[in-house]
Design a protein around this motif. Structure first.
Motif, PDB file in Angstrom:
ATOM      1  N   PHE A   1     -29.211 -16.190 -24.954  1.00 33.95           N
ATOM      2  CA  PHE A   1     -28.682 -14.833 -25.125  1.00 33.95           C
ATOM      3  C   PHE A   1     -29.438 -13.845 -24.245  1.00 33.95           C
ATOM      4  CE2 PHE A   1     -28.424 -10.709 -27.225  1.00 33.95           C
ATOM      5  CZ  PHE A   1     -27.089 -10.619 -27.568  1.00 33.95           C
ATOM      6  N   ALA A   2     -30.774 -13.958 -24.235  1.00 30.94           N
ATOM      7  CA  ALA A   2     -31.606 -13.053 -23.440  1.00 30.94           C
ATOM      8  C   ALA A   2     -31.350 -13.252 -21.945  1.00 30.94           C
ATOM      9  CB  ALA A   2     -33.079 -13.283 -23.766  1.00 30.94           C
ATOM     10  N   GLU A   3     -31.177 -14.503 -21.520  1.00 30.05           N
ATOM     11  CA  GLU A   3     -30.912 -14.789 -20.104  1.00 30.05           C
ATOM     12  C   GLU A   3     -29.587 -14.167 -19.669  1.00 30.05           C
ATOM     13  OE1 GLU A   3     -33.259 -19.075 -19.576  1.00 30.05           O
ATOM     14  OE2 GLU A   3     -31.133 -19.023 -20.173  1.00 30.05           O
ATOM     15  N   LYS A   4     -28.564 -14.284 -20.506  1.00 31.04           N
ATOM     16  CA  LYS A   4     -27.257 -13.719 -20.173  1.00 31.04           C
ATOM     17  C   LYS A   4     -27.317 -12.197 -20.107  1.00 31.04           C
ATOM     18  CE  LYS A   4     -24.595 -17.547 -22.140  1.00 31.04           C
ATOM     19  NZ  LYS A   4     -23.723 -17.972 -23.263  1.00 31.04           N
ATOM     20  N   LYS A   5     -27.999 -11.593 -21.096  1.00 31.94           N
ATOM     21  CA  LYS A   5     -28.119 -10.136 -21.119  1.00 31.94           C
ATOM     22  C   LYS A   5     -28.890  -9.631 -19.896  1.00 31.94           C
ATOM     23  CE  LYS A   5     -26.186  -8.618 -24.986  1.00 31.94           C
ATOM     24  NZ  LYS A   5     -25.207  -7.516 -25.039  1.00 31.94           N
ATOM     25  N   ALA A   6     -29.987 -10.343 -19.578  1.00 32.64           N
ATOM     26  CA  ALA A   6     -30.797  -9.936 -18.428  1.00 32.64           C
ATOM     27  C   ALA A   6     -30.007 -10.085 -17.133  1.00 32.64           C
ATOM     28  CB  ALA A   6     -32.074 -10.775 -18.371  1.00 32.64           C
ATOM     29  N   ALA A   7     -29.232 -11.181 -17.017  1.00 30.38           N
ATOM     30  CA  ALA A   7     -28.429 -11.411 -15.807  1.00 30.38           C
ATOM     31  C   ALA A   7     -27.350 -10.343 -15.672  1.00 30.38           C
ATOM     32  CB  ALA A   7     -27.807 -12.803 -15.865  1.00 30.38           C
ATOM     33  N   ALA A   8     -26.694 -10.003 -16.788  1.00 33.59           N
ATOM     34  CA  ALA A   8     -25.651  -8.971 -16.762  1.00 33.59           C
ATOM     35  C   ALA A   8     -26.242  -7.620 -16.365  1.00 33.59           C
ATOM     36  CB  ALA A   8     -24.985  -8.875 -18.128  1.00 33.59           C
ATOM     37  N   SER A   9     -27.436  -7.320 -16.889  1.00 29.34           N
ATOM     38  CA  SER A   9     -28.103  -6.057 -16.563  1.00 29.34           C
ATOM     39  C   SER A   9     -28.464  -6.008 -15.074  1.00 29.34           C
ATOM     40  CB  SER A   9     -29.358  -5.909 -17.418  1.00 29.34           C
ATOM     41  OG  SER A   9     -30.059  -4.745 -17.073  1.00 29.34           O
ATOM     42  N   PHE A  10     -28.913  -7.161 -14.542  1.00 24.41           N
ATOM     43  CA  PHE A  10     -29.276  -7.232 -13.120  1.00 24.41           C
ATOM     44  C   PHE A  10     -28.046  -7.024 -12.231  1.00 24.41           C
ATOM     45  CE2 PHE A  10     -29.651  -9.756  -9.225  1.00 24.41           C
ATOM     46  CZ  PHE A  10     -30.753  -9.143  -8.652  1.00 24.41           C
ATOM     47  N   ARG A  11     -26.918  -7.657 -12.634  1.00 20.34           N
ATOM     48  CA  ARG A  11     -25.688  -7.514 -11.829  1.00 20.34           C
ATOM     49  C   ARG A  11     -25.213  -6.055 -11.808  1.00 20.34           C
ATOM     50  NH1 ARG A  11     -24.319 -12.513 -14.237  1.00 20.34           N
ATOM     51  NH2 ARG A  11     -23.095 -11.435 -15.838  1.00 20.34           N
ATOM     52  N   ARG A  12     -25.335  -5.403 -12.959  1.00 21.11           N
ATOM     53  CA  ARG A  12     -24.904  -3.984 -13.014  1.00 21.11           C
ATOM     54  C   ARG A  12     -25.767  -3.117 -12.129  1.00 21.11           C
ATOM     55  NH1 ARG A  12     -24.250  -5.102 -18.571  1.00 21.11           N
ATOM     56  NH2 ARG A  12     -26.289  -4.155 -19.014  1.00 21.11           N
ATOM     57  N   SER A  13     -27.088  -3.364 -12.195  1.00 24.78           N
ATOM     58  CA  SER A  13     -27.982  -2.538 -11.378  1.00 24.78           C
ATOM     59  C   SER A  13     -27.819  -2.867  -9.892  1.00 24.78           C
ATOM     60  CB  SER A  13     -29.437  -2.762 -11.803  1.00 24.78           C
ATOM     61  OG  SER A  13     -29.810  -4.122 -11.633  1.00 24.78           O
ATOM     62  N   ALA A  14     -27.615  -4.146  -9.589  1.00 19.62           N
ATOM     63  CA  ALA A  14     -27.411  -4.550  -8.170  1.00 19.62           C
ATOM     64  C   ALA A  14     -26.111  -3.961  -7.646  1.00 19.62           C
ATOM     65  CB  ALA A  14     -27.405  -6.081  -8.066  1.00 19.62           C
ATOM     66  N   GLY A  15     -25.090  -3.950  -8.481  1.00 16.76           N
ATOM     67  CA  GLY A  15     -23.786  -3.398  -8.079  1.00 16.76           C
ATOM     68  C   GLY A  15     -23.879  -1.927  -7.769  1.00 16.76           C
ATOM     69  N   SER A  16     -24.638  -1.204  -8.596  1.00 22.24           N
ATOM     70  CA  SER A  16     -24.740   0.240  -8.377  1.00 22.24           C
ATOM     71  C   SER A  16     -25.541   0.571  -7.131  1.00 22.24           C
ATOM     72  CB  SER A  16     -25.393   0.900  -9.610  1.00 22.24           C
ATOM     73  OG  SER A  16     -26.724   0.421  -9.761  1.00 22.24           O
ATOM     74  N   ILE A  17     -26.480  -0.336  -6.802  1.00 21.41           N
ATOM     75  CA  ILE A  17     -27.285  -0.125  -5.596  1.00 21.41           C
ATOM     76  C   ILE A  17     -26.488  -0.496  -4.336  1.00 21.41           C
ATOM     77  CG2 ILE A  17     -29.348  -0.919  -4.325  1.00 21.41           C
ATOM     78  CD1 ILE A  17     -30.672  -1.292  -7.086  1.00 21.41           C
ATOM     79  N   GLY A  18     -25.789  -1.633  -4.397  1.00 20.99           N
ATOM     80  CA  GLY A  18     -25.115  -2.165  -3.205  1.00 20.99           C
ATOM     81  C   GLY A  18     -23.857  -1.423  -2.839  1.00 20.99           C
ATOM     82  N   TYR A  19     -23.229  -0.777  -3.793  1.00 23.20           N
ATOM     83  CA  TYR A  19     -21.948  -0.119  -3.469  1.00 23.20           C
ATOM     84  C   TYR A  19     -22.022   1.356  -3.796  1.00 23.20           C
ATOM     85  CZ  TYR A  19     -20.386  -4.909  -3.119  1.00 23.20           C
ATOM     86  OH  TYR A  19     -20.247  -6.230  -2.743  1.00 23.20           O
TER      87      TYR A  19
END
Length: 353
Positions: free
Chosen positions: A335-353
């Protein structure tokens, strides 16, 4: 005559000292869960007791407790049946409020032990067609306890302990009767009572430490069974003091996630060792004719003689506790791995685009 009087007095003092030592041994063997010694202590106490009738009643209740721990429910029920009329008489005729309250409390405990005896026999219904079922015993005890509450200090550890036991045992009885919804409500009530004590009194667990694991174990297990994985994990990790670490891991803390993985690995190793130890003990009991077994009373009604009784925590086996650790820690890490991965994707998305 003076010499004879002194001899009688010395004998009386000697008996009282012996009784006190036996009670100390009873409590020590209870804490170490050496139930054979615990039961023998109650037998010896009954022989040497020079106490009043009320104190004898405590001895009988203690013997019932030891019999239940030794898996001898029929004998325990017989003692309860014989004791109940005595307690009822004492309750109705006591010359002071303290003795009356003591009798009422012992009646509550006797009803709870009666329910335990039925559950040990795996009897959820009265085979005689009567109303002697675990759930009915618990309801009677609850009714009696409710009448006692106004007479007892609201902050009393004994009162809270009985209330938690009542709710927890009611949940077990409801599970046996097939009422999962009712059982879940009872287990929630038990944990809420315990949690309220912890939040109001930081030293609360000094008085009620043994209630923590069995109370949260039952709630977490039924939540797991019914598919409420996140709530089950949150409940169990709270009891095991891993919840703060899990919450940090969910927020993306890599150190906390690593710590959870390490705890999970230790739990797996412990479970493997416990299972191997239990298997070796069983094989030794079958093949090793010179194996020295722990002494138990001759009338011990063994159902699981080779079970690891010394590893019980409030009735929950160490293997059960560690097995639940393994299951729910694995879920917590995923559960923690999925939440952390989802949080990383959101932050990466906001930075990259």
């Amino acid at each position: 005559r003076v010499g004879a009087g002194n001899t009688a007095q010395d004998k009386s003092i000697g008996c009282r000292i012996k009784e006190q030592l036996l009670w100390m041994l009873f409590y020590a063997s209870s804490l170490s869960q050496d139930w054979a010694t615990c039961l023998n202590c109650t037998e010896e106490i009954m022989k040497v007791s020079l106490s009043t009738d009320q104190e004898d009643n405590y001895t009988v209740i203690s013997r019932v407790f030891a019999l239940l721990q030794c898996r001898r429910p029929s004998t325990a029920q017989e003692l309860i049946r014989n004791l109940t009329p005595t307690l009822m008489t004492l309750k109705n005729s006591a010359d002071n409020s303290a003795r009356r309250l003591s009798a009422e409390l012992l009646l509550v405990v006797a009803q709870l032990y009666n329910a335990d005896a039925y559950l040990l026999q795996e009897r959820s219904l009265d085979c005689t067609g009567g109303k002697d079922t675990p759930l009915n015993f618990i309801h009677r005890a609850n009714k009696s306890l409710s009448a006692i509450v106004p007479q007892v200090d609201a902050s009393s550890s004994l009162l809270l302990e009985l209330q938690i036991l009542m709710a927890n045992n009611e949940g077990v009885a409801l599970v046996v009767e097939g009422d999962s919804v009712g059982a879940l409500g009872s287990f929630r009530k038990a944990t809420q009572l315990l949690k309220s004590r912890l939040s109001n009194d930081r030293k609360g667990m000094q008085h009620l430490p043994w209630l923590l694991i069995p109370t949260y174990f039952n709630l977490s297990l039924i939540l797991l069974r019914d598919g409420h994985l996140e709530e089950s994990a949150r409940s169990w990790l709270l009891a095991r003091k891993y919840l703060p670490c899990w919450e940090k891991a969910i927020r993306g803390n890599s150190e906390a996630l690593k710590k959870l993985r390490d705890i999970h690995t230790v739990a797996i190793n412990r479970h493997v060792i416990l299972m191997a130890k239990r298997r070796m003990e069983r094989e030794s009991a079958v093949w090793d004719q010179e194996n020295i077994m722990e002494w138990v009373p001759p009338s011990f009604e063994s159902t699981d003689a080779n079970e690891e009784q010394s590893s019980l925590v409030g009735g929950v086996g160490a293997a059960q506790v560690i097995a639940l650790d393994v299951i729910l820690l694995r879920y917590a890490i995923s559960f923690a791995e999925k939440k952390a991965a989802a949080s990383f994707r959101r932050s990466a998305g906001s930075i990259g685009y």
